[in-house]
Design a protein around this motif. Structure first.
Motif, PDB file in Angstrom:
ATOM      1  N   ALA A   1       0.828  -1.218   0.000  1.00  0.00           N
ATOM      2  CA  ALA A   1       0.000   0.000   0.000  1.00  0.00           C
ATOM      3  C   ALA A   1       0.861   1.266   0.000  1.00  0.00           C
ATOM      4  O   ALA A   1       0.319   2.378   0.001  1.00  0.00           O
ATOM      5  CB  ALA A   1      -0.920   0.010   1.213  1.00  0.00           C
ATOM      6  N   ASN A   2       2.204   1.087   0.001  1.00  0.00           N
ATOM      7  CA  ASN A   2       3.137   2.226   0.071  1.00  0.00           C
ATOM      8  C   ASN A   2       2.846   3.113   1.283  1.00  0.00           C
ATOM      9  O   ASN A   2       2.930   4.339   1.212  1.00  0.00           O
ATOM     10  CB  ASN A   2       3.084   3.064  -1.208  1.00  0.00           C
ATOM     11  CG  ASN A   2       3.579   2.305  -2.419  1.00  0.00           C
ATOM     12  OD1 ASN A   2       4.596   1.617  -2.345  1.00  0.00           O
ATOM     13  ND2 ASN A   2       2.851   2.398  -3.517  1.00  0.00           N
ATOM     14  N   ALA A   3       2.517   2.443   2.404  1.00  0.00           N
ATOM     15  CA  ALA A   3       2.132   3.177   3.616  1.00  0.00           C
ATOM     16  C   ALA A   3       3.301   3.399   4.563  1.00  0.00           C
ATOM     17  O   ALA A   3       3.217   4.230   5.469  1.00  0.00           O
ATOM     18  CB  ALA A   3       1.013   2.429   4.343  1.00  0.00           C
ATOM     19  N   ILE A   4       4.393   2.643   4.374  1.00  0.00           N
ATOM     20  CA  ILE A   4       5.569   2.796   5.233  1.00  0.00           C
ATOM     21  C   ILE A   4       6.815   2.871   4.355  1.00  0.00           C
ATOM     22  O   ILE A   4       6.809   2.414   3.207  1.00  0.00           O
ATOM     23  CB  ILE A   4       5.706   1.622   6.233  1.00  0.00           C
ATOM     24  CG1 ILE A   4       5.800   0.287   5.472  1.00  0.00           C
ATOM     25  CG2 ILE A   4       4.559   1.610   7.227  1.00  0.00           C
ATOM     26  CD1 ILE A   4       6.141  -0.908   6.356  1.00  0.00           C
ATOM     27  N   PRO A   5       7.883   3.451   4.875  1.00  0.00           N
ATOM     28  CA  PRO A   5       9.129   3.500   4.100  1.00  0.00           C
ATOM     29  C   PRO A   5       9.736   2.099   3.953  1.00  0.00           C
ATOM     30  O   PRO A   5       9.450   1.195   4.750  1.00  0.00           O
ATOM     31  CB  PRO A   5      10.049   4.403   4.937  1.00  0.00           C
ATOM     32  CG  PRO A   5       9.201   4.980   6.021  1.00  0.00           C
ATOM     33  CD  PRO A   5       7.999   4.117   6.172  1.00  0.00           C
ATOM     34  N   ASP A   6      10.548   1.933   2.938  1.00  0.00           N
ATOM     35  CA  ASP A   6      11.280   0.667   2.789  1.00  0.00           C
ATOM     36  C   ASP A   6      12.329   0.551   3.885  1.00  0.00           C
ATOM     37  O   ASP A   6      12.755   1.547   4.470  1.00  0.00           O
ATOM     38  CB  ASP A   6      11.958   0.600   1.420  1.00  0.00           C
ATOM     39  CG  ASP A   6      10.935   0.453   0.283  1.00  0.00           C
ATOM     40  OD1 ASP A   6       9.850  -0.093   0.551  1.00  0.00           O
ATOM     41  OD2 ASP A   6      11.238   0.906  -0.837  1.00  0.00           O
ATOM     42  N   GLY A   7      12.752  -0.673   4.151  1.00  0.00           N
ATOM     43  CA  GLY A   7      13.867  -0.893   5.066  1.00  0.00           C
ATOM     44  C   GLY A   7      13.467  -0.906   6.533  1.00  0.00           C
ATOM     45  O   GLY A   7      12.279  -0.959   6.889  1.00  0.00           O
ATOM     46  N   PRO A   8      14.471  -0.818   7.396  1.00  0.00           N
ATOM     47  CA  PRO A   8      14.245  -0.944   8.852  1.00  0.00           C
ATOM     48  C   PRO A   8      13.304   0.102   9.439  1.00  0.00           C
ATOM     49  O   PRO A   8      12.569  -0.193  10.380  1.00  0.00           O
ATOM     50  CB  PRO A   8      15.666  -0.781   9.434  1.00  0.00           C
ATOM     51  CG  PRO A   8      16.590  -1.095   8.313  1.00  0.00           C
ATOM     52  CD  PRO A   8      15.901  -0.675   7.054  1.00  0.00           C
ATOM     53  N   SER A   9      13.306   1.344   8.888  1.00  0.00           N
ATOM     54  CA  SER A   9      12.455   2.377   9.488  1.00  0.00           C
ATOM     55  C   SER A   9      10.978   2.041   9.319  1.00  0.00           C
ATOM     56  O   SER A   9      10.164   2.310  10.210  1.00  0.00           O
ATOM     57  CB  SER A   9      12.754   3.746   8.873  1.00  0.00           C
ATOM     58  OG  SER A   9      12.452   3.754   7.484  1.00  0.00           O
ATOM     59  N   GLY A  10      10.607   1.414   8.183  1.00  0.00           N
ATOM     60  CA  GLY A  10       9.231   0.991   7.976  1.00  0.00           C
ATOM     61  C   GLY A  10       8.850  -0.129   8.919  1.00  0.00           C
ATOM     62  O   GLY A  10       7.734  -0.156   9.466  1.00  0.00           O
ATOM     63  N   TYR A  11       9.783  -1.070   9.121  1.00  0.00           N
ATOM     64  CA  TYR A  11       9.570  -2.183  10.053  1.00  0.00           C
ATOM     65  C   TYR A  11       9.326  -1.642  11.457  1.00  0.00           C
ATOM     66  O   TYR A  11       8.407  -2.060  12.165  1.00  0.00           O
ATOM     67  CB  TYR A  11      10.801  -3.095  10.024  1.00  0.00           C
ATOM     68  CG  TYR A  11      10.599  -4.459  10.632  1.00  0.00           C
ATOM     69  CD1 TYR A  11      10.206  -5.545   9.862  1.00  0.00           C
ATOM     70  CD2 TYR A  11      10.838  -4.660  11.997  1.00  0.00           C
ATOM     71  CE1 TYR A  11      10.057  -6.804  10.418  1.00  0.00           C
ATOM     72  CE2 TYR A  11      10.681  -5.902  12.569  1.00  0.00           C
ATOM     73  CZ  TYR A  11      10.281  -6.978  11.768  1.00  0.00           C
ATOM     74  OH  TYR A  11      10.112  -8.217  12.327  1.00  0.00           O
ATOM     75  N   ARG A  12      10.173  -0.657  11.853  1.00  0.00           N
ATOM     76  CA  ARG A  12      10.046  -0.083  13.202  1.00  0.00           C
ATOM     77  C   ARG A  12       8.739   0.701  13.355  1.00  0.00           C
ATOM     78  O   ARG A  12       8.209   0.798  14.462  1.00  0.00           O
ATOM     79  CB  ARG A  12      11.238   0.829  13.501  1.00  0.00           C
ATOM     80  CG  ARG A  12      12.518   0.084  13.842  1.00  0.00           C
ATOM     81  CD  ARG A  12      13.511   1.019  14.534  1.00  0.00           C
ATOM     82  NE  ARG A  12      13.809   2.183  13.705  1.00  0.00           N
ATOM     83  CZ  ARG A  12      14.757   2.202  12.756  1.00  0.00           C
ATOM     84  NH1 ARG A  12      15.484   1.106  12.525  1.00  0.00           N
ATOM     85  NH2 ARG A  12      14.983   3.305  12.066  1.00  0.00           N
ATOM     86  N   LYS A  13       8.246   1.243  12.260  1.00  0.00           N
ATOM     87  CA  LYS A  13       6.971   1.971  12.326  1.00  0.00           C
ATOM     88  C   LYS A  13       5.886   1.068  12.900  1.00  0.00           C
ATOM     89  O   LYS A  13       5.036   1.494  13.689  1.00  0.00           O
ATOM     90  CB  LYS A  13       6.577   2.438  10.922  1.00  0.00           C
ATOM     91  CG  LYS A  13       5.430   3.428  10.876  1.00  0.00           C
ATOM     92  CD  LYS A  13       5.909   4.817  11.186  1.00  0.00           C
ATOM     93  CE  LYS A  13       4.818   5.850  10.977  1.00  0.00           C
ATOM     94  NZ  LYS A  13       5.254   7.193  11.361  1.00  0.00           N
ATOM     95  N   ILE A  14       5.930  -0.209  12.510  1.00  0.00           N
ATOM     96  CA  ILE A  14       4.930  -1.174  13.005  1.00  0.00           C
ATOM     97  C   ILE A  14       5.250  -1.571  14.438  1.00  0.00           C
ATOM     98  O   ILE A  14       4.388  -1.521  15.320  1.00  0.00           O
ATOM     99  CB  ILE A  14       4.882  -2.413  12.089  1.00  0.00           C
ATOM    100  CG1 ILE A  14       4.562  -1.989  10.645  1.00  0.00           C
ATOM    101  CG2 ILE A  14       3.839  -3.412  12.601  1.00  0.00           C
ATOM    102  CD1 ILE A  14       4.672  -3.122   9.637  1.00  0.00           C
ATOM    103  N   THR A  15       6.495  -1.938  14.702  1.00  0.00           N
ATOM    104  CA  THR A  15       6.839  -2.426  16.051  1.00  0.00           C
ATOM    105  C   THR A  15       6.678  -1.324  17.104  1.00  0.00           C
ATOM    106  O   THR A  15       6.442  -1.623  18.279  1.00  0.00           O
ATOM    107  CB  THR A  15       8.290  -2.956  16.090  1.00  0.00           C
ATOM    108  OG1 THR A  15       9.186  -1.921  15.654  1.00  0.00           O
ATOM    109  CG2 THR A  15       8.441  -4.180  15.185  1.00  0.00           C
ATOM    110  N   ASP A  16       6.806  -0.073  16.687  1.00  0.00           N
ATOM    111  CA  ASP A  16       6.653   1.033  17.640  1.00  0.00           C
ATOM    112  C   ASP A  16       5.187   1.407  17.875  1.00  0.00           C
ATOM    113  O   ASP A  16       4.902   2.359  18.616  1.00  0.00           O
ATOM    114  CB  ASP A  16       7.405   2.274  17.144  1.00  0.00           C
ATOM    115  CG  ASP A  16       8.917   2.106  17.212  1.00  0.00           C
ATOM    116  OD1 ASP A  16       9.369   1.152  17.871  1.00  0.00           O
ATOM    117  OD2 ASP A  16       9.637   2.915  16.587  1.00  0.00           O
ATOM    118  N   GLY A  17       4.257   0.696  17.256  1.00  0.00           N
ATOM    119  CA  GLY A  17       2.831   0.938  17.508  1.00  0.00           C
ATOM    120  C   GLY A  17       2.206   1.993  16.622  1.00  0.00           C
ATOM    121  O   GLY A  17       1.141   2.531  16.964  1.00  0.00           O
TER     122      GLY A  17
END
Length: 333
Positions: A272-288
């Motif tokens: 959905a192109n809702a988060i950045p690629d790479g670790p920062s997008g992953y952290r967006k989810i884990t950070d709530g």
């Protein structure tokens, strides 16, 4: 919008046997102004309107002395509105013109024109303008208008406008915008004094106005959207039509996706192109920072489940951060 409003009034607000309002005729003044030759207009209505009177109007004086000045078109506006009154009087028997109190000068011009040209007594009625809490006029020019058209103000937006009104104006608005008896309004305000946390008058005001403008279905739509947005109701989201979703999330990005076996929350966010690629997008989810259908998801590897992440109507509402919404429509479920 006005035709629908009159129809809803006849259907929902008149008690059986209490009589009916007469049919309202909605007319476009372009039908007569557009056919009026300029020279005939100037020789007829234009010859009866006095320059001194037009120039002395407070609204005219304010514009003349403003930095922008006043165009000829603006100056002639009262003359055209006066001619509207004359036309409606001659062709439809209209004897009363109603407007906001900022229209006093224009209505006076109409009164003068009709009485001079026909000798008939006509009348003007002005009503106070509704202003914001800061005292600003509500309207197109101010950019804070509330519209009867669903395309411009959805039932949900109309409902929310009235439900957010402050205590110091809500009683006045109940009297102005609803058909509730004064005794009932007094009772509503008495109950509000005892239980202010329930926002009873605001909710009643919002319901009455929304029902008048958009009918019963419009009110139900407003309530569904309210439950979905403010109470994270999955049931309300599942009942919402595509039109309601688009109205509720006007700034949302829409996407159509195919559900693949084992597809995860991380996959959904990336497709959905809702988060950045790479670790920062992953952290967006884990950070709530991500929720699906109102429920926060903190494990990016969570596999999407029908009935939980994907609603029965084939839609997922993805939110990233506080205000970034994505409406996902799943294909070939």
């Amino acid at each position: 919008g006005l035709e629908r409003l009159f129809g809803n009034h006849r259907e929902l607000f008149w008690e059986p046997g209490a009589g009916r309002l007469g049919r309202a005729a909605l007319l476009d003044n372009a039908r007569w102004l557009g056919r009026e030759p300029l020279l005939r207009f100037l020789g007829g209505a234009g010859g009866r309107l006095r320059m001194g009177t037009l120039l002395s109007r407070q609204s005219c004086q304010a514009r003349l002395h403003s930095a922008e000045g006043m165009s000829l078109a603006e100056f002639l506006y009262p003359a055209l509105q006066a001619y509207d009154f004359l036309h409606l009087h001659l062709h439809h028997g209209c004897r009363i013109q109603l407007g906001g109190h900022d229209q006093m000068g224009n209505i006076m011009s109409g009164y003068e024109l009709v009485t001079k040209m026909t000798g008939t007594d006509v009348f003007g009625i002005t009503v106070p303008l509704i202003t914001s809490t800061t005292g600003d006029k509500l309207g197109k020019t101010a950019g804070n208008a509330v519209w009867l058209s669903r395309d411009k103000t959805s039932p949900f937006e109309l409902y929310q406008f009235f439900v957010r009104q402050q205590d110091n104006v809500v009683e006045k608005y109940l009297k102005l915008f609803t058909f509730l008896p004064l005794e009932e309004i007094a009772h509503i305000m008495e109950m509000h004094a005892k239980e202010p946390e329930k926002w009873g008058p605001q909710k009643r005001l919002a319901a009455e106005v929304t029902k008048l403008v958009h009918g019963r279905e419009g009110l139900e739509s407003a309530k569904r959207c309210t439950k979905a947005l403010y109470y994270s109701s999955v049931e309300a989201l599942e009942e919402m039509s595509d039109q309601e979703l688009e109205e509720l999330f006007r700034q949302a990005t829409s996407a159509e996706l195919m559900l693949e076996p084992g597809m995860t929350v991380l996959d959904l966010c990336r497709k959905a192109n809702a988060i950045p690629d790479g670790p920062s997008g992953y952290r967006k989810i884990t950070d709530g920072g991500v929720s699906i259908n109102g429920n926060r998801v903190t494990n990016p590897e969570t596999v999407l489940i029908l009935g939980q992440h994907i609603l029965k109507n084939g839609v997922s509402l993805l939110r990233v951060g506080k205000k970034n919404y994505y409406i996902i429509r799943w294909l070939q479920l």
